[in-house]
Design a protein around this motif. Sequence first.
Motif, short mmCIF file in Angstrom:
data_model
loop_
_atom_site.label_atom_id
_atom_site.label_comp_id
_atom_site.label_asym_id
_atom_site.label_seq_id
_atom_site.Cartn_x
_atom_site.Cartn_y
_atom_site.Cartn_z
N TYR A 187 -2.81 3.34 -2.89
CA TYR A 187 -1.42 3.13 -3.25
C TYR A 187 -0.55 3.57 -2.07
CZ TYR A 187 -4.04 3.58 -7.56
OH TYR A 187 -5.00 3.44 -8.52
N VAL A 188 0.20 2.65 -1.51
CA VAL A 188 1.04 2.95 -0.35
C VAL A 188 2.50 2.88 -0.78
CG1 VAL A 188 1.71 2.21 1.97
CG2 VAL A 188 -0.67 1.98 1.22
N THR A 189 3.24 3.95 -0.54
CA THR A 189 4.67 3.96 -0.89
C THR A 189 5.48 4.40 0.32
OG1 THR A 189 4.35 6.21 -1.72
CG2 THR A 189 4.43 4.45 -3.35
N LEU A 190 6.75 4.02 0.31
CA LEU A 190 7.66 4.52 1.33
C LEU A 190 7.84 6.03 1.14
CD1 LEU A 190 10.32 1.69 1.15
CD2 LEU A 190 8.88 2.21 3.12
N LYS A 191 7.97 6.74 2.25
CA LYS A 191 8.27 8.17 2.15
C LYS A 191 9.58 8.38 1.40
CE LYS A 191 5.87 9.59 6.35
NZ LYS A 191 6.00 10.02 7.75
N ARG A 192 9.71 9.52 0.75
CA ARG A 192 10.91 9.84 -0.03
C ARG A 192 12.19 9.72 0.81
NH1 ARG A 192 12.04 9.41 -5.17
NH2 ARG A 192 9.96 9.13 -6.03
N SER A 193 12.07 10.03 2.10
CA SER A 193 13.26 10.03 2.97
C SER A 193 13.68 8.62 3.40
CB SER A 193 12.97 10.87 4.21
OG SER A 193 11.80 10.39 4.85
N ARG B 218 10.52 3.23 -7.60
CA ARG B 218 10.07 3.10 -6.21
C ARG B 218 9.01 2.01 -6.19
NH1 ARG B 218 12.85 5.90 -2.38
NH2 ARG B 218 10.98 6.24 -1.12
N GLN B 219 9.10 1.12 -5.20
CA GLN B 219 8.11 0.06 -5.12
C GLN B 219 7.21 0.27 -3.92
OE1 GLN B 219 9.52 -3.96 -5.51
NE2 GLN B 219 7.54 -4.83 -4.98
N THR C 173 -1.48 1.80 6.07
CA THR C 173 -0.24 2.58 6.01
C THR C 173 0.44 2.62 7.37
OG1 THR C 173 -1.28 3.99 4.33
CG2 THR C 173 0.71 4.83 5.39
N ASN C 174 1.74 2.45 7.39
CA ASN C 174 2.54 2.70 8.59
C ASN C 174 3.03 4.15 8.51
OD1 ASN C 174 4.51 3.08 10.46
ND2 ASN C 174 5.66 1.22 9.98
N PRO C 175 2.42 5.05 9.30
CA PRO C 175 2.67 6.48 9.11
C PRO C 175 4.10 6.91 9.40
CG PRO C 175 1.39 6.11 11.09
CD PRO C 175 1.50 4.78 10.41
N VAL C 176 4.87 6.05 10.07
CA VAL C 176 6.26 6.41 10.38
C VAL C 176 7.10 6.42 9.10
CG1 VAL C 176 8.31 5.76 11.69
CG2 VAL C 176 6.05 5.43 12.69
N ILE C 177 6.85 5.47 8.23
CA ILE C 177 7.72 5.33 7.04
C ILE C 177 6.97 5.38 5.71
CG2 ILE C 177 9.53 4.04 8.23
CD1 ILE C 177 8.30 1.46 7.01
N GLU C 178 5.63 5.35 5.76
CA GLU C 178 4.87 5.26 4.50
C GLU C 178 3.90 6.42 4.34
OE1 GLU C 178 4.65 0.35 4.02
OE2 GLU C 178 3.11 1.41 5.16
N GLU C 179 3.50 6.61 3.09
CA GLU C 179 2.43 7.57 2.79
C GLU C 179 1.52 6.92 1.75
OE1 GLU C 179 4.79 10.87 1.61
OE2 GLU C 179 5.38 9.97 -0.29
N PHE C 180 0.33 7.49 1.57
CA PHE C 180 -0.60 6.84 0.63
C PHE C 180 -1.29 7.88 -0.24
CE2 PHE C 180 -4.66 8.12 2.43
CZ PHE C 180 -4.35 8.41 3.74
N THR C 181 -1.77 7.41 -1.39
CA THR C 181 -2.72 8.16 -2.19
C THR C 181 -3.88 7.21 -2.45
OG1 THR C 181 -1.64 7.51 -4.25
CG2 THR C 181 -0.98 9.61 -3.31
N ALA D 67 -7.20 3.57 4.83
CA ALA D 67 -5.83 3.72 4.33
C ALA D 67 -4.92 4.25 5.42
CB ALA D 67 -5.83 4.65 3.11
N ARG D 68 -5.41 5.25 6.17
CA ARG D 68 -4.57 5.90 7.18
C ARG D 68 -4.36 5.01 8.40
NH1 ARG D 68 -7.53 10.26 7.62
NH2 ARG D 68 -8.55 9.46 9.48
N GLU D 69 -5.44 4.33 8.85
CA GLU D 69 -5.37 3.61 10.12
C GLU D 69 -4.93 2.16 9.98
OE1 GLU D 69 -9.04 4.06 12.29
OE2 GLU D 69 -9.02 6.23 12.10
N VAL D 70 -5.13 1.57 8.80
CA VAL D 70 -4.86 0.13 8.67
C VAL D 70 -3.78 -0.18 7.63
CG1 VAL D 70 -5.88 -2.14 8.25
CG2 VAL D 70 -7.26 -0.32 9.29
#
Lengths: 83, 83
Positions: A6-12, A37-38, A70-78, A65-68
């Motif tokens: 599950y990939v979501t935008l960071k809260r910020s 939140r979508q 998710t965009n770590p600048v703006i997203e996070e995953f579970t 999930a981490r490398e492909v």
Amino acid sequence: MKAHVYVTLKRSVLDAQGQTVAGALRRMDFKGIADVRQGKYFQLTLDGSLAADPARAQVEVERIAREVLTNPVIEEFTLRVEP
Amino acid sequence: MKAHVYVTLKRSVLDAQGQTVAGALRRMDFKGIADVRQGKYFQLTLDGSLAADPARAQVEVERIAREVLTNPVIEEFTLRVEP
């Protein structure tokens, strides 16, 4: 065996899609929804070698999930690997 | 209280996004992934009245998922309301 990411935008980060859905629900008179939140959902089907080794599956899916996914600048995953 | 809705394309519908991700993983030499399906994930934050009544929350979120978040012609959904 399946794994779920599950990939979501960071809260910020402003979630315009989520806000649009929340606004639509309000206008349609659905009560009791404070926020939406979508994000993205990925269902991975694991084959042979990975399916046989849950510990390695967990590590490998987390790497994907981490490398492909998710965009770590703006997203996070579970994630969740089915037992 | 939060509710989670997962919307995916029906099995009979071609999932071009999922196939693209699966192809990318193969080219990047990730092993053991047989298939990828991509969908949408919605996180709903429930407020006061709905959060206080889990049974009604379940019914209401299911109605939102069916009537607003899912296109029943090509998509299906699962949902989880946090206890």
